[in-house]
Design a protein around this motif. Structure first.
Motif, PDB file in Angstrom:
ATOM      1  N   MET A 155       0.837  -1.172   0.000  1.00 42.63           N
ATOM      2  CA  MET A 155       0.000   0.000   0.000  1.00 42.63           C
ATOM      3  C   MET A 155       0.884   1.237   0.000  1.00 42.63           C
ATOM      4  N   TRP A 156       0.540   2.217  -0.818  1.00 43.55           N
ATOM      5  CA  TRP A 156       1.306   3.451  -0.922  1.00 43.55           C
ATOM      6  C   TRP A 156       0.780   4.481   0.066  1.00 43.55           C
ATOM      7  N   LEU A 157       1.689   5.212   0.652  1.00 37.84           N
ATOM      8  CA  LEU A 157       1.323   6.319   1.522  1.00 37.84           C
ATOM      9  C   LEU A 157       1.881   7.593   0.898  1.00 37.84           C
ATOM     10  N   LEU A 158       1.017   8.469   0.491  1.00 42.35           N
ATOM     11  CA  LEU A 158       1.436   9.707  -0.141  1.00 42.35           C
ATOM     12  C   LEU A 158       1.268  10.865   0.836  1.00 42.35           C
ATOM     13  N   VAL A 159       2.330  11.649   0.951  1.00 39.13           N
ATOM     14  CA  VAL A 159       2.299  12.811   1.825  1.00 39.13           C
ATOM     15  C   VAL A 159       2.578  14.031   0.960  1.00 39.13           C
ATOM     16  N   ALA A 160       1.655  14.951   0.929  1.00 38.60           N
ATOM     17  CA  ALA A 160       1.820  16.164   0.131  1.00 38.60           C
ATOM     18  C   ALA A 160       2.471  17.238   0.999  1.00 38.60           C
ATOM     19  N   ARG A 161       3.549  17.815   0.487  1.00 36.58           N
ATOM     20  CA  ARG A 161       4.210  18.901   1.210  1.00 36.58           C
ATOM     21  C   ARG A 161       3.517  20.221   0.934  1.00 36.58           C
ATOM     22  N   GLU A 162       3.649  21.096   1.877  1.00 36.70           N
ATOM     23  CA  GLU A 162       3.138  22.454   1.704  1.00 36.70           C
ATOM     24  C   GLU A 162       4.021  23.161   0.677  1.00 36.70           C
ATOM     25  N   PRO A 163       3.450  23.852  -0.312  1.00 33.80           N
ATOM     26  CA  PRO A 163       4.291  24.548  -1.292  1.00 33.80           C
ATOM     27  C   PRO A 163       5.064  25.685  -0.633  1.00 33.80           C
ATOM     28  N   LEU A 164       6.253  25.937  -1.147  1.00 30.49           N
ATOM     29  CA  LEU A 164       7.059  27.026  -0.618  1.00 30.49           C
ATOM     30  C   LEU A 164       6.382  28.361  -0.888  1.00 30.49           C
ATOM     31  N   PRO A 165       6.542  29.312   0.014  1.00 29.84           N
ATOM     32  CA  PRO A 165       5.945  30.632  -0.238  1.00 29.84           C
ATOM     33  C   PRO A 165       6.659  31.333  -1.391  1.00 29.84           C
ATOM     34  N   ASP A 166       6.004  32.314  -1.939  1.00 31.02           N
ATOM     35  CA  ASP A 166       6.602  33.083  -3.028  1.00 31.02           C
ATOM     36  C   ASP A 166       7.879  33.773  -2.541  1.00 31.02           C
ATOM     37  N   ALA A 167       8.857  33.821  -3.414  1.00 28.87           N
ATOM     38  CA  ALA A 167      10.116  34.487  -3.082  1.00 28.87           C
ATOM     39  C   ALA A 167       9.902  35.996  -3.085  1.00 28.87           C
TER      40      ALA A 167
END
Length: 101
Positions: A1-13
């Motif tokens: 079984m796959w476990l996918l974890v989505a990261r928070e996108p980096l803020p704008d530079a």
């Protein structure tokens, strides 16, 4: 079984004057360094050299697009790998000092 974890996108530079120009230089310089490195190899590379050149050209165009039109998302490669290189230099200085004593 796959476990996918989505990261928070980096803020704008943050934007500052000259960021687009430096980002464009950074985006083009790294692929050119790869082409230069492969062109200066002492042994013949056969078809690998033209392939690396073509891939570097395409990567450079994609990076240049991101640096100019998606500048708020562009992250400087020189800054990222410069910190790693600086850490190696500092580690070398520390080892030199420790081994001399």
């Amino acid at each position: 079984m796959w476990l996918l974890v989505a990261r928070e996108p980096l803020p704008d530079a943050p934007y500052w004057p000259g960021r687009c120009l430096l980002a464009a230089i950074d985006a083009v310089a790294w692929p050119l360094l790869w082409v230069l490195a492969f062109s200066e190899l002492p042994a013949p590379v056969g078809l690998v050299g033209p392939f690396v050149t073509a891939v570097a050209l395409l990567a450079g165009l994609g990076r240049l697009h991101g640096a100019l039109w998606l500048n708020h998302r562009y992250r400087f490669t020189s800054w990222r790998w410069g910190r790693v290189a600086a850490a190696f230099v500092v580690a070398g200085w520390v080892m030199k000092v420790v081994l001399v004593v």
